[in-house]
Design a protein around this motif. Sequence first.
Motif, PDB file in Angstrom:
ATOM      1  N   LYS A 178      12.166   6.159  12.575  1.00 54.37           N
ATOM      2  CA  LYS A 178      12.365   7.820  11.452  1.00 54.37           C
ATOM      3  C   LYS A 178      11.175   7.734  10.397  1.00 54.37           C
ATOM      4  O   LYS A 178      10.455   9.318  10.331  1.00 54.37           O
ATOM      5  N   GLY A 179      10.651   7.425  10.393  1.00 54.84           N
ATOM      6  CA  GLY A 179       9.086   7.051   9.750  1.00 54.84           C
ATOM      7  C   GLY A 179       9.467   7.357   8.112  1.00 54.84           C
ATOM      8  O   GLY A 179       8.859   6.739   7.040  1.00 54.84           O
ATOM      9  N   TRP A 180      10.798   6.424   7.543  1.00 54.95           N
ATOM     10  CA  TRP A 180      10.919   5.627   6.199  1.00 54.95           C
ATOM     11  C   TRP A 180      10.457   4.739   6.600  1.00 54.95           C
ATOM     12  O   TRP A 180      10.784   4.515   5.045  1.00 54.95           O
ATOM     13  N   PHE A 181      10.854   3.649   6.901  1.00 61.90           N
ATOM     14  CA  PHE A 181      10.328   2.248   7.211  1.00 61.90           C
ATOM     15  C   PHE A 181       8.992   2.001   7.206  1.00 61.90           C
ATOM     16  O   PHE A 181       8.836   3.013   8.744  1.00 61.90           O
ATOM     17  N   THR A 182       7.857   1.570   7.063  1.00 64.19           N
ATOM     18  CA  THR A 182       7.262   0.956   8.593  1.00 64.19           C
ATOM     19  C   THR A 182       6.888  -0.524   8.400  1.00 64.19           C
ATOM     20  O   THR A 182       6.661  -1.033   7.148  1.00 64.19           O
ATOM     21  N   PRO A 183       7.102  -1.071   8.861  1.00 62.65           N
ATOM     22  CA  PRO A 183       6.495  -2.346   9.557  1.00 62.65           C
ATOM     23  C   PRO A 183       5.317  -3.030   9.283  1.00 62.65           C
ATOM     24  O   PRO A 183       4.700  -2.167   9.796  1.00 62.65           O
ATOM     25  N   PRO A 184       4.785  -4.481   9.343  1.00 59.79           N
ATOM     26  CA  PRO A 184       5.331  -5.544   9.286  1.00 59.79           C
ATOM     27  C   PRO A 184       6.441  -5.189   7.783  1.00 59.79           C
ATOM     28  O   PRO A 184       5.904  -5.230   6.383  1.00 59.79           O
ATOM     29  N   PHE A 185       7.639  -6.230   8.142  1.00 55.43           N
ATOM     30  CA  PHE A 185       8.415  -6.722   6.749  1.00 55.43           C
ATOM     31  C   PHE A 185       8.102  -8.013   6.447  1.00 55.43           C
ATOM     32  O   PHE A 185       8.230  -8.553   7.724  1.00 55.43           O
ATOM     33  N   GLN A 186       8.139  -8.430   5.180  1.00 51.37           N
ATOM     34  CA  GLN A 186       7.831  -9.427   5.088  1.00 51.37           C
ATOM     35  C   GLN A 186       9.551 -10.832   4.542  1.00 51.37           C
ATOM     36  O   GLN A 186       9.954  -9.383   4.210  1.00 51.37           O
ATOM     37  N   ALA A 193       4.831 -16.047  -1.848  1.00 55.00           N
ATOM     38  CA  ALA A 193       3.978 -16.837  -1.445  1.00 55.00           C
ATOM     39  C   ALA A 193       2.466 -16.012  -1.420  1.00 55.00           C
ATOM     40  O   ALA A 193       1.065 -16.353  -1.962  1.00 55.00           O
ATOM     41  N   VAL A 194       2.631 -14.216  -1.768  1.00 54.16           N
ATOM     42  CA  VAL A 194       1.738 -13.128  -1.511  1.00 54.16           C
ATOM     43  C   VAL A 194       0.907 -13.388  -3.165  1.00 54.16           C
ATOM     44  O   VAL A 194       0.242 -13.712  -4.058  1.00 54.16           O
ATOM     45  N   LEU A 195       2.408 -13.329  -3.715  1.00 52.97           N
ATOM     46  CA  LEU A 195       2.802 -13.054  -5.196  1.00 52.97           C
ATOM     47  C   LEU A 195       2.227 -14.051  -5.971  1.00 52.97           C
ATOM     48  O   LEU A 195       1.666 -13.434  -6.532  1.00 52.97           O
ATOM     49  N   GLU A 196       1.903 -15.038  -5.519  1.00 50.33           N
ATOM     50  CA  GLU A 196       1.871 -16.805  -5.900  1.00 50.33           C
ATOM     51  C   GLU A 196       0.277 -16.448  -5.672  1.00 50.33           C
ATOM     52  O   GLU A 196      -0.210 -17.166  -6.838  1.00 50.33           O
ATOM     53  N   MET A 198      -1.880 -14.308  -5.660  1.00 54.17           N
ATOM     54  CA  MET A 198      -1.959 -13.348  -6.678  1.00 54.17           C
ATOM     55  C   MET A 198      -2.125 -13.407  -7.946  1.00 54.17           C
ATOM     56  O   MET A 198      -2.985 -12.780  -9.222  1.00 54.17           O
ATOM     57  N   TYR A 199      -0.717 -13.363  -8.665  1.00 55.78           N
ATOM     58  CA  TYR A 199      -0.233 -13.531 -10.207  1.00 55.78           C
ATOM     59  C   TYR A 199       0.128 -14.705 -11.018  1.00 55.78           C
ATOM     60  O   TYR A 199       0.422 -15.523  -9.734  1.00 55.78           O
ATOM     61  N   GLN A 200      -0.849 -14.480 -12.096  1.00 56.14           N
ATOM     62  CA  GLN A 200      -0.526 -16.278 -12.581  1.00 56.14           C
ATOM     63  C   GLN A 200       1.329 -16.747 -13.231  1.00 56.14           C
ATOM     64  O   GLN A 200       1.532 -17.578 -12.950  1.00 56.14           O
ATOM     65  N   LYS A 201       2.020 -15.308 -13.381  1.00 53.25           N
ATOM     66  CA  LYS A 201       3.381 -15.845 -13.429  1.00 53.25           C
ATOM     67  C   LYS A 201       4.256 -14.408 -12.727  1.00 53.25           C
ATOM     68  O   LYS A 201       4.492 -13.067 -12.865  1.00 53.25           O
ATOM     69  N   ILE A 202       5.020 -15.448 -12.132  1.00 50.77           N
ATOM     70  CA  ILE A 202       6.319 -14.230 -11.359  1.00 50.77           C
ATOM     71  C   ILE A 202       8.050 -13.838 -12.059  1.00 50.77           C
ATOM     72  O   ILE A 202       8.413 -15.253 -12.132  1.00 50.77           O
ATOM     73  N   ASP A 203       8.701 -12.904 -12.018  1.00 50.53           N
ATOM     74  CA  ASP A 203      10.172 -13.335 -11.957  1.00 50.53           C
ATOM     75  C   ASP A 203      10.507 -13.171 -11.589  1.00 50.53           C
ATOM     76  O   ASP A 203      10.356 -11.270 -10.874  1.00 50.53           O
ATOM     77  N   PHE A 204      11.344 -13.067  -9.802  1.00 48.62           N
ATOM     78  CA  PHE A 204      11.570 -12.775  -9.230  1.00 48.62           C
ATOM     79  C   PHE A 204      13.276 -13.236  -8.806  1.00 48.62           C
ATOM     80  O   PHE A 204      14.165 -13.965  -9.093  1.00 48.62           O
ATOM     81  N   HIS A 205      13.735 -12.309  -8.479  1.00 46.77           N
ATOM     82  CA  HIS A 205      15.175 -11.895  -8.098  1.00 46.77           C
ATOM     83  C   HIS A 205      15.686 -10.971  -6.665  1.00 46.77           C
ATOM     84  O   HIS A 205      14.986  -9.875  -6.078  1.00 46.77           O
ATOM     85  N   THR A 206      16.327 -11.906  -5.693  1.00 42.00           N
ATOM     86  CA  THR A 206      17.226 -10.353  -4.887  1.00 42.00           C
ATOM     87  C   THR A 206      18.297 -10.069  -4.762  1.00 42.00           C
ATOM     88  O   THR A 206      19.416 -10.928  -5.547  1.00 42.00           O
ATOM     89  N   ASP A 207      18.271  -8.891  -4.574  1.00 47.01           N
ATOM     90  CA  ASP A 207      20.054  -8.272  -4.997  1.00 47.01           C
ATOM     91  C   ASP A 207      20.277  -7.915  -3.345  1.00 47.01           C
ATOM     92  O   ASP A 207      19.793  -6.645  -2.344  1.00 47.01           O
ATOM     93  N   GLY A 208      21.008  -8.927  -2.309  1.00 45.97           N
ATOM     94  CA  GLY A 208      20.866  -8.468  -1.363  1.00 45.97           C
ATOM     95  C   GLY A 208      19.778  -8.881  -0.110  1.00 45.97           C
ATOM     96  O   GLY A 208      19.252  -9.045   0.064  1.00 45.97           O
ATOM     97  N   SER A 209      19.547  -7.595   0.665  1.00 45.47           N
ATOM     98  CA  SER A 209      18.068  -7.288   1.471  1.00 45.47           C
ATOM     99  C   SER A 209      17.422  -6.737   1.000  1.00 45.47           C
ATOM    100  O   SER A 209      15.879  -6.116   0.958  1.00 45.47           O
ATOM    101  N   MET A 210      17.005  -6.206  -0.555  1.00 47.45           N
ATOM    102  CA  MET A 210      16.300  -5.882  -1.620  1.00 47.45           C
ATOM    103  C   MET A 210      15.767  -6.915  -2.577  1.00 47.45           C
ATOM    104  O   MET A 210      16.676  -7.829  -2.859  1.00 47.45           O
ATOM    105  N   VAL A 211      14.502  -6.548  -2.568  1.00 48.36           N
ATOM    106  CA  VAL A 211      13.898  -7.569  -3.993  1.00 48.36           C
ATOM    107  C   VAL A 211      13.223  -7.317  -5.204  1.00 48.36           C
ATOM    108  O   VAL A 211      13.266  -5.657  -5.226  1.00 48.36           O
ATOM    109  N   TYR A 212      13.492  -7.804  -6.313  1.00 49.92           N
ATOM    110  CA  TYR A 212      13.291  -7.429  -7.501  1.00 49.92           C
ATOM    111  C   TYR A 212      11.710  -8.237  -8.489  1.00 49.92           C
ATOM    112  O   TYR A 212      12.858  -9.520  -8.452  1.00 49.92           O
ATOM    113  N   PHE A 213      10.959  -7.662  -9.109  1.00 48.99           N
ATOM    114  CA  PHE A 213      10.394  -9.006  -9.536  1.00 48.99           C
ATOM    115  C   PHE A 213       9.141  -7.548 -10.577  1.00 48.99           C
ATOM    116  O   PHE A 213       9.296  -6.902 -11.062  1.00 48.99           O
ATOM    117  N   GLU A 214       9.016  -8.790 -11.418  1.00 47.89           N
ATOM    118  CA  GLU A 214       7.672  -8.624 -12.160  1.00 47.89           C
ATOM    119  C   GLU A 214       6.583  -9.839 -12.425  1.00 47.89           C
ATOM    120  O   GLU A 214       6.850 -10.698 -12.603  1.00 47.89           O
TER     121      GLU A 214
END
Length: 217
Positions: A178-186, A193-196, A198-214
Motif C-alpha cells: 500500500k506504500g505505508w511501509f517501504t522495504p528493506p527492513f532491518q 550494528a548500524v547504530l553502534e 555511528m554513535y558512541q552511546k546507545i540505549d536500545f529497547h524492543t516492544d514486540g516488533s517495535m524498537v525505540y532507542f536513544e
Amino acid sequence: MADKIQTAYHDSKDIYDDVLTQGSFFSRLYIKLFWSGTDDNEIARKVLAYIPDDFSGVLLDVPVGTAVFTKEKWRSLSNATIICLDYSEDMIAQAKARVADCSHVSCIQGDVGQLPLEDGSCDIVLSMNGFHAFPDKKKAFLETWRVLKPGGRFIACFYIRGEAAITDWLVKNILSKKGWFTPPFQTKSELKAVLEQMYQKIDFHTDGSMVYFECVK
C-alpha cells in the motif's frame, strides 16, 4: 516510490491518528491481532521522556506525521527551536494546524534524504514511526547523523523485522504494497550494528516488533 508514499498517506489521513492512538475498537483489535498488542501510546511516552522538560536547544522532528503524539510536548518546550518535517503534504498540514499557536515550532515539507539543515545544527533529532517508511534508509541514517552536533542525540522508534511472524506478514503483504511501509527492513541485530558504528552511546529497547532507542553522537 515517492508518489506511492504520498498517495498512501493521503488515503489514510482520516484514520491515521485513530490507528496510532487506538482510538476505536477496530484499531485496538488491529493492534492486538497484528502487532502483539504493542501500545504506540506507551512507546511514544517512553520516547518523548528522553527529551528533558526544560530542553532549550534545536530539535528536528522527522517525520512529524500529524503531531498527534508530540503536540503537547512541543507546546511545552517554549524555549526550544523545533523544526517539524514530513514528506507527506497531508501529514504536514495536520501538524501545522495542531501547533499553529506555537511560534517556536515551524513545519516544513521535505525529504529526510536531503535535509534542508546545516551540518551539526541540531541538538536532538527525533524520528517516530519514520524509518520503516523511508525508501532510502541508509541516506536517512546518514542525514540525521549529519545534522546532529557532536554530543547530540538521535531518538527514534519504528518497526523491525523478525520479532513476530504475523507482523512481518502484515508488513510484507499489505502495508508495504500500500506504500505505508517501504522495504528493506532491518532485524534487531542489524539495526544495532548500524547504530553502534555511528554513535558512541546507545540505549536500545524492543516492544514486540517495535524498537525505540536513544543514541549519542
